[in-house]
Design a protein around this motif. Sequence first.
Motif, PDB file in Angstrom:
ATOM      1  N   TRP A 671       0.844  -1.198   0.000  1.00  0.00           N
ATOM      2  CA  TRP A 671       0.000   0.000   0.000  1.00  0.00           C
ATOM      3  C   TRP A 671       0.882   1.250   0.000  1.00  0.00           C
ATOM      4  CZ3 TRP A 671      -0.620   2.438   5.083  1.00  0.00           C
ATOM      5  CH2 TRP A 671      -1.357   3.612   5.032  1.00  0.00           C
ATOM      6  N   VAL A 672       1.964   1.214   0.761  1.00  0.00           N
ATOM      7  CA  VAL A 672       2.899   2.342   0.749  1.00  0.00           C
ATOM      8  C   VAL A 672       3.482   2.502  -0.653  1.00  0.00           C
ATOM      9  CG1 VAL A 672       5.165   3.123   1.552  1.00  0.00           C
ATOM     10  CG2 VAL A 672       3.500   2.241   3.194  1.00  0.00           C
ATOM     11  N   ALA A 673       3.820   1.363  -1.268  1.00  0.00           N
ATOM     12  CA  ALA A 673       4.426   1.435  -2.602  1.00  0.00           C
ATOM     13  C   ALA A 673       3.433   1.929  -3.644  1.00  0.00           C
ATOM     14  CB  ALA A 673       4.949   0.059  -3.008  1.00  0.00           C
ATOM     15  N   SER A 674       2.152   1.678  -3.392  1.00  0.00           N
ATOM     16  CA  SER A 674       1.166   1.921  -4.444  1.00  0.00           C
ATOM     17  C   SER A 674       0.891   3.396  -4.696  1.00  0.00           C
ATOM     18  CB  SER A 674      -0.146   1.223  -4.093  1.00  0.00           C
ATOM     19  OG  SER A 674      -0.825   1.934  -3.080  1.00  0.00           O
ATOM     20  N   GLN A 675       1.270   4.243  -3.760  1.00  0.00           N
ATOM     21  CA  GLN A 675       0.924   5.652  -3.926  1.00  0.00           C
ATOM     22  C   GLN A 675       2.170   6.511  -4.083  1.00  0.00           C
ATOM     23  OE1 GLN A 675      -2.577   7.003  -1.529  1.00  0.00           O
ATOM     24  NE2 GLN A 675      -2.021   5.221  -0.337  1.00  0.00           N
ATOM     25  N   ASP A 676       2.002   7.584  -4.796  1.00  0.00           N
ATOM     26  CA  ASP A 676       3.098   8.515  -5.020  1.00  0.00           C
ATOM     27  C   ASP A 676       3.367   9.262  -3.709  1.00  0.00           C
ATOM     28  OD1 ASP A 676       4.871  10.420  -5.794  1.00  0.00           O
ATOM     29  OD2 ASP A 676       3.742  11.060  -7.558  1.00  0.00           O
ATOM     30  N   PHE A 677       4.452   8.881  -3.043  1.00  0.00           N
ATOM     31  CA  PHE A 677       4.668   9.400  -1.691  1.00  0.00           C
ATOM     32  C   PHE A 677       5.052  10.873  -1.676  1.00  0.00           C
ATOM     33  CE2 PHE A 677       8.899   7.701  -2.872  1.00  0.00           C
ATOM     34  CZ  PHE A 677       9.701   8.812  -2.611  1.00  0.00           C
ATOM     35  N   GLU A 693      -6.277  -6.777  -2.785  1.00  0.00           N
ATOM     36  CA  GLU A 693      -6.702  -7.527  -3.965  1.00  0.00           C
ATOM     37  C   GLU A 693      -5.574  -7.649  -4.975  1.00  0.00           C
ATOM     38  OE1 GLU A 693     -10.330  -5.571  -5.121  1.00  0.00           O
ATOM     39  OE2 GLU A 693     -11.318  -6.412  -3.349  1.00  0.00           O
ATOM     40  N   ALA A 694      -4.860  -6.552  -5.148  1.00  0.00           N
ATOM     41  CA  ALA A 694      -3.703  -6.595  -6.050  1.00  0.00           C
ATOM     42  C   ALA A 694      -2.683  -7.604  -5.533  1.00  0.00           C
ATOM     43  CB  ALA A 694      -3.061  -5.209  -6.151  1.00  0.00           C
ATOM     44  N   TYR A 755       4.902  -0.425  -8.680  1.00  0.00           N
ATOM     45  CA  TYR A 755       3.643  -1.098  -8.365  1.00  0.00           C
ATOM     46  C   TYR A 755       2.736  -1.208  -9.600  1.00  0.00           C
ATOM     47  CZ  TYR A 755      -1.055  -1.593  -6.352  1.00  0.00           C
ATOM     48  OH  TYR A 755      -2.337  -1.999  -6.069  1.00  0.00           O
ATOM     49  N   GLN A 756       2.568  -0.087 -10.265  1.00  0.00           N
ATOM     50  CA  GLN A 756       1.685  -0.073 -11.445  1.00  0.00           C
ATOM     51  C   GLN A 756       2.203  -1.031 -12.521  1.00  0.00           C
ATOM     52  OE1 GLN A 756      -1.008   2.227 -12.232  1.00  0.00           O
ATOM     53  NE2 GLN A 756      -1.021   3.178 -10.217  1.00  0.00           N
TER      54      GLN A 756
END
Length: 958
Positions: A671-677, A693-694, A755-756
């Motif tokens: 989840w941390v990786a999934s967003q542009d920090f 889910e991912a 992530y994407q």
Amino acid sequence: MPLGKLAVRLTRLPCRVEFEMEYKNTLNLPQTDFPMRAGLVQREPERLAKWYAEGLYEQIQKRREGAERFLLHDGPPFANGDVHIGTALNKILKDFILKYQSLRGKQVPYVPGWDCHGLPIEFKVTQKMRKDGNTDATPAAIRKACEEYALGFIDKQREQFKRLGVLGEWDNPYLTLNPDYEAEELRLFADLVEKGFVYRGKKPVYWSIPCRTALAEAEVEYQDHISQSVYVKFPIVGESNMYLLIWTTTPWTLPANLAVAYNSQFDYQLIRVGEEAFIVSVPLLDIVVEKCGWAGDFEILRTVQGDQMAELEYHHPFCNRTGKLFAGDLFVDDSAGTGLVHIAPGHGQDDYNLGRNNGLPVYSPVDDKGCLARTADLPDEQQISDDLVGKQILSKNGKSEANEAVIEVLKSDNKLAFQESYEHSYPHCWRSKSPVIFRAMDQWFVNIDHDGFRDKALAAIDSVNWVPGWGRNRIEGAVQSRPDWCISRQRSWGVPIPAFYDAQGEPILDHRIVRNTADLVQQNGSNIWFERELADLWETVKPANWDGPDAAGKSTDTLDVWIDSGSSSRSVLMQRIELGRPNTEAGSPDAWQADYYLEGSDQHRGWFQSSLLLSLAGNGIAPYRNVLTHGFMVDADREKISKSKQDGGYSKPQTAEAYIGQYGADIVRLWVASQDFRNDITVSEERIKKVAEAYRGIRNAFRYQLSNLYDFDPAKHTVSDNDLTGLDRWILDCFSKVDSDVRESYEKCEFHIVYQRITQFVSVELSAVYHDTVKDRLYTSPSNSIRRRSTQTTLYRLVQGFSKMLSPILVFTADEAWESIPHLDSSCVHLTDWDPFEFCISDNEASNWKAMFAIRERIMPVLEEARRAKQIGKGLEACVSLSGVGNEFQIAQDHHEDLRELINVSQLSLNEGESDPLEIAVSKAAGEKCERCWRWETSVGSHNDHITLCSRCVEAVS
RNA sequence: GCUUUCGUAGCUCAGUUGGUUAGAGCGAUCGUCUUAUGAGCGAUAGGUCGGGGGUUCGAGUCCCCCCGAGAGUACCA
């Protein structure tokens, strides 16, 4: 259907189930122990225990001995409370970088740190002491309790950080309370003293009344506050009933008033209201008149040019003294008020500057408790009367005793023209959350403009790479506009400022004394300063050839905690050998300068800045090469929460533990990786569930690959690149592109791109295309056929590459997968090397696949149509017919079987025709369904031994 | 108040120096399969690119204003 065949099948019917089972056993169905359900919450701790039992971190370091070092310096969190989810975010981001760089071949030591001193802890400890009735503890006793408190939380936080999967020297972290640390910090301070940066001065600083200490810029936060706004009449000397009208929102500072400022560019007007006359600035006249209720009831007597104001003098409204007017064009504006500004040099920066320029005393009639008091700065008879002495400034229940008292005095003498509540944002103490006051007092300061230091700092900022780029503006702005650094605190829990006072009360601060104290602290800890008697201490640290005055008292002030953490480059980076770069010139910046600092954006005014200033002053260079900034954890439905709070309300969990306990560390990490920090990070149930889910998608891909390698031995079964089937070559080529994209994103710390890229590759190319297509050959081809071994060779390479590229993020899952890969030398994915994944197909091959995928794109809707028409169910029931001419048809013809496989139908018939683009038709497949491979084949029924099988399966089972 | 960052489908993100009809994955919905099965496959719907002006042949991209969110900061007398 021919009667004969039907008869045969009917006779066999009773046994059919038995046969199916039998044939099913001849398939190479997947087998694996890698479970579909992760059970992260329960199983991660087991893996963690194993890692620590085996000394994984040490093994990783050992493998990289002699390799180039990559240094990320940890910013120390406060040793207070549970690990907040935002702090966890910070540590996880750091771990992504550490794990990636290490995997790619660098030696990456990680020494975590803790900030141990300071108000947050002392506040808690003394609060508890007071509750326990212990109100007169000595500084040494308070310090002992604080240390215990800090160490307790370090233990707690250490476990919470480890649980996140972050590896490092947890048994040997750096603590700002360690004697070694404190000693180096004092030596750095001695350098500053020797170089002339430190001075003692009396100027307004932020003062927290409940905490009874001065505060630094980084220790105040802005909150809304309601002040009492008053318009006050200041009688003009030599006139009767003629007043200056001034405005203030801090009535309690009126006792400190020593002057009034005006703007020489403004025009002022003398207006008559009844028996009285007032001077007010022209631009603000209308507002003032309206507020005071004079509208329609006043007359303008004459205009006074701004520059004539200097000739006026006024009586203080309630103290027995007079004051003058001075031009304050820089800060007197016409946005609010009366255009005449009340000046108290002891209570504001502008006031202080104006006072200093005009020879006014720095008068601040407030004591440490925050009560109005008389001081030695003015003759007693010119100061406040007894009824104001002792009035508390700090407001309780919205009322400030001092404000009330002052307003009362004004009212009783008819000096109050107007009063209202005024809401504005106002600096508050970060600990007690109460409004701070500006109060002038003797403090130690670091002179930011000493020897052109500010400009050097700005130049140093320029030499650093700030990511994202606006970080540069932030810190530039902070450094450009910051006043001198107030570094003394009137608190016990900190590193002592090794200063003494002579008999006259004059301070003694000498770099030799500071260094001697540093040595003493190194041996005994800083408590020694508080425990030892003055004479003893003085004798110990006094320089050998001291010719100054003798000490008559010692300082009890401590250093600002931002000096503590800010000197970590000196106390940690320059001291720890594992954090240095061998083979570099000793003492050169190359030997110790960190590659990365990575903290939240609030640290531009905090740690980034204090570290920069101190390193620059002490070592002449910035302590870091790159500074990364992340945003804050924000609540996605902050508004919703505050709204729903009204109907009962609920609160979101704030601790990392709450999330780890529910989802497991790998989900939180993903989840941390999934967003542009670089922007703020949204915490929401919805978001984490999506990530979970991912995660399942990724995990399933792992499981699919692992489950089809149970009988694969690379030593015996590997198929060479050139003999791999086309589809295998295609996916390997895809994967090599993923690999290089992902590496590039890791290099740039753009984990959301990682992530994407990975999740999209998993669901499109891998799951929907490759895995789905290759199922048939894996399951139905003879187990040792080259076709099957080709795909296993491919899966074997994919699963390894996949584990590696995910391992910095999914530290547990990637390792779990790695363990399930057969025949590997290395037992742990974190003990491998991630070399670029090399595989490349020719342009020609690539363009053929591109064409086939384009054809597939167009066939899919036709198949879907047939499915809707109930003509077919699954794709294998279909026969696809293509007819046409041209290049596309040629490619289809040349790769007939590959294309058939790619669209997952039993039959693909190609007919030369006129049409370009291809004409597509779908019909029911010819023949019958093979009981073993489920493909429709005309050969089914033609083999007497296996009447329900197709030719290929007959061959496979015999 | 000032400075600054941000605002693209329900969610997370792409969108190159301005250039066709703004993309991806997930989710949702519907369908399909039962040999990855608390799985797999397919299809469908979803956006006035925060709003409004302007520059341009052409703006999600450049300029101005406004709105909203975040952060920093002030001498709010």
